[in-house]
Every structure is written in C-alpha cells, then in structure tokens.
Motif scaffolding. Sequence first.
Motif, PDB file in Angstrom:
ATOM      1  N   GLN A  10      -3.939   4.056  18.011  1.00 19.12           N
ATOM      2  CA  GLN A  10      -2.729   3.594  17.338  1.00 19.12           C
ATOM      3  C   GLN A  10      -1.549   4.484  17.641  1.00 19.12           C
ATOM      4  O   GLN A  10      -0.425   4.110  17.407  1.00 19.12           O
ATOM      5  CB  GLN A  10      -2.938   3.540  15.826  1.00 19.12           C
ATOM      6  CG  GLN A  10      -3.437   2.195  15.352  1.00 19.12           C
ATOM      7  CD  GLN A  10      -4.871   2.008  15.682  1.00 19.12           C
ATOM      8  OE1 GLN A  10      -5.527   2.954  16.044  1.00 19.12           O
ATOM      9  NE2 GLN A  10      -5.357   0.798  15.561  1.00 19.12           N
ATOM     10  N   GLU A 101      12.475   9.961   3.922  1.00 17.56           N
ATOM     11  CA  GLU A 101      12.753   8.648   4.513  1.00 17.56           C
ATOM     12  C   GLU A 101      12.781   8.728   6.021  1.00 17.56           C
ATOM     13  O   GLU A 101      12.221   7.883   6.719  1.00 17.56           O
ATOM     14  CB  GLU A 101      14.116   8.152   4.051  1.00 17.56           C
ATOM     15  CG  GLU A 101      14.100   7.512   2.710  1.00 17.56           C
ATOM     16  CD  GLU A 101      15.522   7.288   2.216  1.00 17.56           C
ATOM     17  OE1 GLU A 101      15.679   7.168   1.006  1.00 17.56           O
ATOM     18  OE2 GLU A 101      16.437   7.254   3.053  1.00 17.56           O
ATOM     19  N   ALA A 104       9.381   8.956   7.254  1.00 17.37           N
ATOM     20  CA  ALA A 104       8.688   7.661   7.186  1.00 17.37           C
ATOM     21  C   ALA A 104       9.098   6.789   8.368  1.00 17.37           C
ATOM     22  O   ALA A 104       8.253   6.142   9.003  1.00 17.37           O
ATOM     23  CB  ALA A 104       9.004   6.960   5.871  1.00 17.37           C
ATOM     24  N   LEU A 112       2.401   4.152  12.923  1.00 11.72           N
ATOM     25  CA  LEU A 112       1.678   4.463  11.698  1.00 11.72           C
ATOM     26  C   LEU A 112       2.391   3.852  10.511  1.00 11.72           C
ATOM     27  O   LEU A 112       3.560   3.546  10.573  1.00 11.72           O
ATOM     28  CB  LEU A 112       1.629   5.977  11.477  1.00 11.72           C
ATOM     29  CG  LEU A 112       0.889   6.787  12.517  1.00 11.72           C
ATOM     30  CD1 LEU A 112       1.020   8.242  12.170  1.00 11.72           C
ATOM     31  CD2 LEU A 112      -0.556   6.394  12.546  1.00 11.72           C
ATOM     32  N   SER A 113       1.652   3.733   9.416  1.00 15.24           N
ATOM     33  CA  SER A 113       2.281   3.234   8.206  1.00 15.24           C
ATOM     34  C   SER A 113       3.248   4.272   7.663  1.00 15.24           C
ATOM     35  O   SER A 113       3.082   5.464   7.875  1.00 15.24           O
ATOM     36  CB  SER A 113       1.179   2.960   7.187  1.00 15.24           C
ATOM     37  OG  SER A 113       1.652   3.126   5.890  1.00 15.24           O
ATOM     38  N   ALA A 114       4.281   3.814   6.962  1.00 13.44           N
ATOM     39  CA  ALA A 114       5.261   4.746   6.404  1.00 13.44           C
ATOM     40  C   ALA A 114       4.625   5.692   5.398  1.00 13.44           C
ATOM     41  O   ALA A 114       5.170   6.743   5.105  1.00 13.44           O
ATOM     42  CB  ALA A 114       6.394   3.967   5.737  1.00 13.44           C
ATOM     43  N   ALA A 115       3.452   5.308   4.872  1.00 11.04           N
ATOM     44  CA  ALA A 115       2.802   6.173   3.887  1.00 11.04           C
ATOM     45  C   ALA A 115       2.376   7.494   4.497  1.00 11.04           C
ATOM     46  O   ALA A 115       2.092   8.451   3.782  1.00 11.04           O
ATOM     47  CB  ALA A 115       1.590   5.461   3.292  1.00 11.04           C
ATOM     48  N   ALA A 116       2.322   7.562   5.831  1.00  8.05           N
ATOM     49  CA  ALA A 116       1.931   8.820   6.479  1.00  8.05           C
ATOM     50  C   ALA A 116       2.922   9.924   6.164  1.00  8.05           C
ATOM     51  O   ALA A 116       2.601  11.102   6.302  1.00  8.05           O
ATOM     52  CB  ALA A 116       1.822   8.611   7.980  1.00  8.05           C
ATOM     53  N   GLY A 118       3.655  10.860   3.495  1.00  7.30           N
ATOM     54  CA  GLY A 118       3.121  11.583   2.354  1.00  7.30           C
ATOM     55  C   GLY A 118       2.427  12.879   2.745  1.00  7.30           C
ATOM     56  O   GLY A 118       2.167  13.718   1.902  1.00  7.30           O
ATOM     57  N   MET A 119       2.134  13.028   4.037  1.00  7.36           N
ATOM     58  CA  MET A 119       1.485  14.253   4.497  1.00  7.36           C
ATOM     59  C   MET A 119       2.397  15.455   4.340  1.00  7.36           C
ATOM     60  O   MET A 119       1.951  16.588   4.327  1.00  7.36           O
ATOM     61  CB  MET A 119       1.135  14.145   5.987  1.00  7.36           C
ATOM     62  CG  MET A 119      -0.108  13.381   6.273  1.00  7.36           C
ATOM     63  SD  MET A 119      -0.651  13.714   7.931  1.00  7.36           S
ATOM     64  CE  MET A 119       0.494  12.722   8.844  1.00  7.36           C
TER      65      MET A 119
ATOM     66  N   ASP B 145      -0.602  -0.316   3.151  1.00  5.74           N
ATOM     67  CA  ASP B 145      -0.066   1.007   3.415  1.00  5.74           C
ATOM     68  C   ASP B 145      -0.676   2.049   2.497  1.00  5.74           C
ATOM     69  O   ASP B 145      -0.932   3.168   2.899  1.00  5.74           O
ATOM     70  CB  ASP B 145       1.457   1.013   3.185  1.00  5.74           C
ATOM     71  CG  ASP B 145       2.186   0.209   4.225  1.00  5.74           C
ATOM     72  OD1 ASP B 145       2.938  -0.699   3.853  1.00  5.74           O
ATOM     73  OD2 ASP B 145       1.989   0.492   5.417  1.00  5.74           O
ATOM     74  N   VAL B 146      -0.849   1.669   1.248  1.00  5.81           N
ATOM     75  CA  VAL B 146      -1.395   2.608   0.281  1.00  5.81           C
ATOM     76  C   VAL B 146      -2.491   1.931  -0.530  1.00  5.81           C
ATOM     77  O   VAL B 146      -2.344   0.762  -0.906  1.00  5.81           O
ATOM     78  CB  VAL B 146      -0.307   3.107  -0.696  1.00  5.81           C
ATOM     79  CG1 VAL B 146      -0.882   4.185  -1.602  1.00  5.81           C
ATOM     80  CG2 VAL B 146       0.881   3.628   0.048  1.00  5.81           C
ATOM     81  N   PRO B 172      -3.428   2.230   9.960  1.00  8.33           N
ATOM     82  CA  PRO B 172      -3.412   3.597  10.466  1.00  8.33           C
ATOM     83  C   PRO B 172      -2.199   4.338   9.916  1.00  8.33           C
ATOM     84  O   PRO B 172      -1.087   3.801   9.936  1.00  8.33           O
ATOM     85  CB  PRO B 172      -3.284   3.437  11.977  1.00  8.33           C
ATOM     86  CG  PRO B 172      -3.530   2.025  12.259  1.00  8.33           C
ATOM     87  CD  PRO B 172      -3.383   1.226  11.005  1.00  8.33           C
ATOM     88  N   GLY B 173      -2.413   5.521   9.427  1.00  5.13           N
ATOM     89  CA  GLY B 173      -1.332   6.237   8.767  1.00  5.13           C
ATOM     90  C   GLY B 173      -1.304   5.949   7.282  1.00  5.13           C
ATOM     91  O   GLY B 173      -0.525   6.522   6.537  1.00  5.13           O
ATOM     92  N   ARG B 175      -2.480   5.658   3.284  1.00  2.00           N
ATOM     93  CA  ARG B 175      -2.862   6.720   2.360  1.00  2.00           C
ATOM     94  C   ARG B 175      -3.793   6.224   1.276  1.00  2.00           C
ATOM     95  O   ARG B 175      -3.611   5.129   0.728  1.00  2.00           O
ATOM     96  CB  ARG B 175      -1.598   7.259   1.711  1.00  2.00           C
ATOM     97  CG  ARG B 175      -1.847   8.517   0.932  1.00  2.00           C
ATOM     98  CD  ARG B 175      -0.558   9.120   0.490  1.00  2.00           C
ATOM     99  NE  ARG B 175      -0.778  10.468   0.010  1.00  2.00           N
ATOM    100  CZ  ARG B 175       0.152  11.249  -0.500  1.00  2.00           C
ATOM    101  NH1 ARG B 175       1.379  10.793  -0.584  1.00  2.00           N
ATOM    102  NH2 ARG B 175      -0.122  12.449  -0.902  1.00  2.00           N
ATOM    103  N   LYS B 242      -6.888  15.106   6.293  1.00  2.00           N
ATOM    104  CA  LYS B 242      -5.918  15.771   5.426  1.00  2.00           C
ATOM    105  C   LYS B 242      -6.189  15.417   3.968  1.00  2.00           C
ATOM    106  O   LYS B 242      -5.301  15.026   3.233  1.00  2.00           O
ATOM    107  CB  LYS B 242      -4.482  15.373   5.788  1.00  2.00           C
ATOM    108  CG  LYS B 242      -4.021  16.045   7.040  1.00  2.00           C
ATOM    109  CD  LYS B 242      -2.519  16.192   7.081  1.00  2.00           C
ATOM    110  CE  LYS B 242      -1.938  17.299   6.267  1.00  2.00           C
ATOM    111  NZ  LYS B 242      -2.032  18.623   6.833  1.00  2.00           N
ATOM    112  N   PHE B 259      -5.636  10.611   4.228  1.00  2.00           N
ATOM    113  CA  PHE B 259      -4.894   9.747   5.142  1.00  2.00           C
ATOM    114  C   PHE B 259      -5.814   9.174   6.187  1.00  2.00           C
ATOM    115  O   PHE B 259      -6.703   9.855   6.688  1.00  2.00           O
ATOM    116  CB  PHE B 259      -3.786  10.541   5.842  1.00  2.00           C
ATOM    117  CG  PHE B 259      -2.675  10.906   4.935  1.00  2.00           C
ATOM    118  CD1 PHE B 259      -2.724  12.085   4.229  1.00  2.00           C
ATOM    119  CD2 PHE B 259      -1.591  10.071   4.768  1.00  2.00           C
ATOM    120  CE1 PHE B 259      -1.706  12.432   3.365  1.00  2.00           C
ATOM    121  CE2 PHE B 259      -0.565  10.403   3.907  1.00  2.00           C
ATOM    122  CZ  PHE B 259      -0.634  11.594   3.204  1.00  2.00           C
TER     123      PHE B 259
END
Lengths: 300, 261
Positions: A10, A101, A104, A112-116, A118-119, B145-146, B172-173, B175, B242, B259
Amino acid sequence: MEAEAPVRCQLCPPQRALQASAALRRVSDEHKKEPAASSSQHQFDSHPTDQQPEQEPQGPRPSYTGQGGQESEDYESEEQLQHRILTAALEFVPEHGWSAEAIAEGAKTLGLSAAAAGMFHNDGSELVLHFVSQCNTELSELLEQEQKLVQLGETEKKTTEQFLRDALEARLRMLIPYIEKWPQAISILLLPHNIPSSLNLLTSMIDDIWHYAGDQSTDLNWYTRRAVLTGIYNTTELVMIQDTSPDFEDTWRFLENRVADAVNMHNTAKQIKSTGEALVQGLMGAAVTVKNLSGLNQRR
Amino acid sequence: VYQVFENVAQKYDIMNDSMSLGIHRLWKDVLLHKMNPSPGTLLLDVAGGTGDIAFRFINYVNSVRERQLRRKLKNHQNLSWQEIADSYQEEAVKPFGDSQVVVCDINKEMLKVGRQKAQRLGYSEGLSWVVGNAEELPFGDEKFDVYTIAFGIRNVTHIDLALQEAYRVLKPGGRFLCLEFSQVNNPLLSRLYDLYSFQIIPVLGEVIAGDWKSYQYLVESIRRFPPQEEFKAMIEDAGFLKVDYQNLTSGIVAIHSGFKL
C-alpha cells in the motif's frame, strides 16, 4: 510479521513504485531467507492472499513468520514509514500549517488512511522537528561538499566571516517555502516538551557550522563562539519572518552586519588582550628599571 | 452475553453514570481526543450499543469542520460572487462532510436504544446501525479508517478473533482503539476499587435496574480481562504495529491503540 506485506504494497503508489518498494524490499529481502525456512506459526496465512494488491508489480510476496524474527526489520520500517509520511506532509504545510491535519493529508497521499496521523503527537511537533532535522542534514551535506571542493583545490578557502555568512544564509533559505507558517513552527519548537529536542537540533547545527569553519578551539572560546553564532542565527530568523523585501535582501544585510559585528568584537577582544599583555610587560620592565636605578637590586 | 445485555439495555446509560460516578463520560472524551479524527473519517464502533462514542465522534468532527471552514473563510477575504455562490452550493450538498459512523452491536435492544437516543438528541446524518458479531463482522475488507470498541471487548468470547476481524476491516494506515477496564497499578487504590466493585456495584444494579446477576457478571468479567501488557501483546499478534496503551484514572481504564501499517 505479515503486516510487512501490506506495508510494502500500500505504500508504493505507482509514481513512487520504483524507489519506495525497492527500499523496503531490500530490507525485507535480507530477512527472507531465514523466515522462509521456519514458516510454521502462520495464523495469518489466509490474510496475505486476500490482500494481494494489484499495484504491486514486483515478484511474489515472501511468507513471514510471527513477531520474533521480524522485529528489528519492522522497527526499521515503522521509522522509515513515519519519515515518509512526514516528508509527504511537508507539502501540505503552507495550507494547513504545522498540524495533525497536514500529517493526515500527507498520509493520504501515501495511500494510507488519515487515521495514521494518530501515530504522531496531536500538535504537529514531530512534523516541525522532522523538517528542522532534514534542513540540518542538508546543510551538513552542503558544507561537506564545499569542503571537498576546497580540498581538491577547485575553490578558494573563504574567510571565516564569509563562510559563516554563507552557511547561515543557505540554512535560512531552506525556510523560504514555509516562511508564512514559520512563526507557528517557532512557537511549536518552544513548547516545553519540545525544548530538549529543538535545543539539541539547534546546537548540533551550530556545532556543524563551526566544525566546517575550521574551529579547533578547546577553551572558553568554544562556548563563546557557539553562543554568538546561535544568537546571530536566532535573531536573523526573527528578522526573516517579518521581512518583506524582494528575496529577503534586508535579512541578508542584517546577517552581514551581525557577522561583521561579531568578528569585529572578536578582533577587538584579541587586540585588547594583546595590548593588555604588552602593557603589563612594559610596566614590569619599567619596575625592574626603577629598581635597578634605585639600587635595590644590587647585592650587598 | 446476549441475555445480559438484553436485560440491561434500557437502563444501560443510567447504570454507567451511577457506577462510574459519571467519569465514564470523561473516559470516552479522552478516547475521542486521542483519536483526533479529521472530517471524512469512517468510523466503525463495535459493541457501541447506545451510541455514546458515535455521538461524540460526530460532535468532534463537526467542530473540526467548522474550524476548518472558518479558517478558510478568513484566508479568502476577497471572494468573487461566483466563489461565494459555489461555496453555498457545496455546503448544502454535504453539511456534515463525508464522515460516517457505523455502530455495530450483537444486541438489537442496545441498537434500538441507541437509535432512539439519536433521534432524541437530533443526530440524523452519518449514522448507521448494524447488528453484527465482533468475531465475525458483516463488512468487507479494508473499509474503515478507525475501529473502536469501548467497554465491549471483554464480553467477546474469542478476543483474538475479534482483533483479527478488526485488522481485516481496517484500511491500511487505519487505527484500532480499545477503551476497556484494566488492572489498577496502585495497590491502595486497587483495594478500594475491589471493595467498591464487589460490594457496591451489584447493589446499585439491583436498586436501579433490578438485576443483581448481570452486574455481578460485569464485575467478574472485568477481573478476568487480561492486563495491559498482555492485551497489548494480543493486539500485536493480530498484526497491528505501534501498539501502545494509556492508563486512565491510574489503571481502572486503559486505552489501547494500534495501527494497521
């Protein structure tokens, strides 16, 4: 672990397929040999098959064992991945500022999803720190190359003053694309929980510059030089963010003056020291002469 | 498990408030803050019965969106009439943005209560209510996404299956966030907490909801749930990277996050 495979696929959008997938695969290829042998504990055997991506042009996916054998490799890829997301996020900074933002949006461009996002920290600190460290690395490389050219004799060695000016100007020019949101970045760098890292980056950059300028002092000079240069850098940065002249001419002139001031002060200090020493020697000589004249030195 | 929650559905919210002295609201707020969703996020809330997380998510995303719009307006001080007209059109089409929540629960009663609450509180868009089992979700791969599961995973019989399903349906990505009761790390507080759980909660259950047994079960299931580090290892086994956890109120509750990378 089998998560590695999705990472690989991905994260290589078509236009970057060559470099990105090559890098990750190189890392994973080294480890391919061991896991292939011990492919027993696969609870996830089914997963790799249903997640076969269409965009992955290169060869068959290697099979992975569980957590153990891959830990170091995954750790490496996680960091690489984070770097990649942050680098991608930089292009969204002018629009969204140094914030989660932008991160994201950066993650989204990598597929990747915008939720990444959160890392990372919610306040965009990591993005700023990443950018600053990237700039510092670029500066080091630049200075290294210049040094090589000088050693090869292709260019002349600059005076310290000129060298410092050029190094600082080069470093500050890297801020130009982000100059509008740079005040926000400065304030983020000054947040208490970021101060250790940002101070670290700042001092290592100043160290680098002095190193390439040929500084070999081992006494108090070391500290004063760094303090002075840090002061010059910070004040010039502040001038730069509110400078509206074409191509930041005012800033470079300010920089020139400050560096000249610093060099002058240094020379003056040297002069005073040597004058003082000379003075002291003269006085000593005068005292000895007086003693001779008055006969106190004579042996009885 | 089904029957416990059938009995409990109607009074679920009231019991939550009284048992945790209202702190559960704070816990859920922290979960949302940690998630920090941006507009356009697709959330799957599993075992989300009465919709607490879903409503908070909607509020959060709405406020983020408002802030974004306000910022955009500030930057565009000199709009032409055409641009203004265009922006009105855009807003009319998707006022909520394209964020969506799917609330999934194994129990129809809980979903019914949730739907009624949504109507009462005025949440009309972006919500879906789906019946489903956490061990076998009725969704395709890589859709969300989540994925959140608040106070639900301890009731799942095979936690590892639920985690695998979570991994499957996430993009992918994406959470994974889990809010759950966990081990208290402070020994003094642990004793007080035990006292409170075993003596007071079932009594409250009897008094408020007329059901001693369900709340006894609740307290026991909390004790049986693996501690923070062990649960973290289980999440890593499912393939998440992570993975980390954050203790709230010194371990009474913990938020685990992972994640899919």
